[in-house]
Design a protein around this motif. Sequence first.
Motif, short mmCIF file in Angstrom:
data_model
loop_
_atom_site.label_atom_id
_atom_site.label_comp_id
_atom_site.label_asym_id
_atom_site.label_seq_id
_atom_site.Cartn_x
_atom_site.Cartn_y
_atom_site.Cartn_z
N MET A 22 0.83 -1.20 0.00
CA MET A 22 0.00 0.00 0.00
C MET A 22 0.86 1.25 0.00
O MET A 22 1.78 1.39 0.82
CB MET A 22 -0.91 0.01 1.23
N GLN A 76 2.62 -1.98 -7.09
CA GLN A 76 1.33 -2.20 -6.44
C GLN A 76 0.36 -2.92 -7.36
O GLN A 76 -0.35 -3.85 -6.95
CB GLN A 76 0.73 -0.86 -5.98
N ASN A 125 -0.65 -6.59 -6.09
CA ASN A 125 -2.04 -6.66 -5.64
C ASN A 125 -2.98 -7.27 -6.68
O ASN A 125 -3.95 -7.93 -6.30
CB ASN A 125 -2.53 -5.26 -5.26
N TRP A 143 -1.02 6.80 -3.85
CA TRP A 143 -2.39 6.48 -3.45
C TRP A 143 -3.29 6.19 -4.65
O TRP A 143 -4.17 5.34 -4.58
CB TRP A 143 -2.96 7.61 -2.59
N TYR A 154 -2.39 2.66 -5.48
CA TYR A 154 -3.06 1.73 -4.57
C TYR A 154 -4.54 1.63 -4.91
O TYR A 154 -5.10 0.54 -4.99
CB TYR A 154 -2.89 2.21 -3.13
N LYS A 194 -6.76 -1.73 -6.01
CA LYS A 194 -7.89 -2.22 -5.24
C LYS A 194 -9.17 -2.25 -6.08
O LYS A 194 -10.01 -3.14 -5.91
CB LYS A 194 -8.08 -1.38 -3.98
#
Length: 330
Positions: free
Chosen positions: A113, A127, A131, A182, A185, A189
Amino acid sequence: MTTAQAPIGSGFKAASTTNDVINGQDLTGKVAIVTGGYSGLGVETVRVFLKAGAQVIVPTRDRARAEKALAEVPGAELMDLDLMNPASIDAFADAFLASGRPLHVLVNNAAVMASPLLRDDRGNEAQFSTNHLGHFQLTMRLWPALCKAKGARVVAVSSRGHRYAPVDLEDPNFNNRDYDPWKSYGQSKTANALFALALDQRGKAHNVRAFSLHPGGILATNLSRHMSAEALQATGFVAKDGSPIIDPETGKKTLEQGAATTVWCATSPQLNGMGGVYCEDCDISPVVSADAETVGVFFPGVWPWACDPHQAEKLWQLSEKMTGVSFPAS
C-alpha cells in the motif's frame, strides 16, 4: 443469474468477528490457500480456517518471518511464492497441482500500500503487479485445483481505497503520467473488485464463485509500513501513542473484526449460489450513487467504477495480455 450488488441482510454487523461468522461451520477436508497469510489480517484468516478444520497453505517470500508470525498458529503449510515474480508463481502452482489436492478456498489477501515507485522484472508498477497481476496469474494457474474442488470460492481482498482511482486501462504502470502512490493503490484495489466480478462470470459454470471485499481500516499492520507515524495519525485510525483506534461503525476495526468479512465471503452458506459482488461488514455492499463521488473514502459502499462489468471485461483482457496467462478453454 447475476447476483445483485445490494445487501442481503446477513444479520452480521460491522463489529462482528471471525469467530462470529465461522461459528458452527466445519471445514474438515477443505483446502485453503491464503496469500499474505503471515501478516495482519492474513494471520487471523489462517487461524480461523485452521480452527475450523481446514488444511491451510500459506505462500511466503520470507520463510523465517512467516514461521515467526505463525508460531502461535500451528498447522499451516508454508510454500515459497513471490507474487512479483512470474516464474515463482508458476513454480508454486506447479508444486500445489502436483500434490493432487483440490482447492476449495483461495484468498488473495497479500498487498502493498502506498509504496514508492517500484517495478517488477517485466516493468509493471509494484502495487498493480503485487495486488492484482500476481493474483490474476496465481488464480489462473491454480484453476484446475479450484475446479477439482467441485465447489470453490476465490476471495479478493480489496479496500474502500478503491475510491482513490479507477483502473487506468491505457497506462496502469504510470509510464506516461506522474506516479501517485495512493492513486496506484486505489487502482489496484479497484482491479481486485473488477477481477472478482469477471472471474465469477467465467467460474460459475464450473462451480467456482468469486467475491471481493473491504475488510475495514486496520492500519496498524505491516500494510502501512510505507506510511510515516504522522501520516498514520492523520488518518484518524491511529492514536498519538501509535495504538490503533477501534470504532467498527466508522470502519476502525480489530484484526478479528477486519478479517470477518474475508472469512464470511470464503465460507458462509448465505452466499451459496451467489458471486461477483463486493462486500463489507459481512454483507454485500450497496453501490454508492454516482452523484455522491465527493463523499470521503470511509463512507460505506462500492464505487460504480469498481463494479462495472464492462470495465471488468476490459481489465481481464488487459491482464491476460500483461501476464501472458489466459482463462482455460475448458
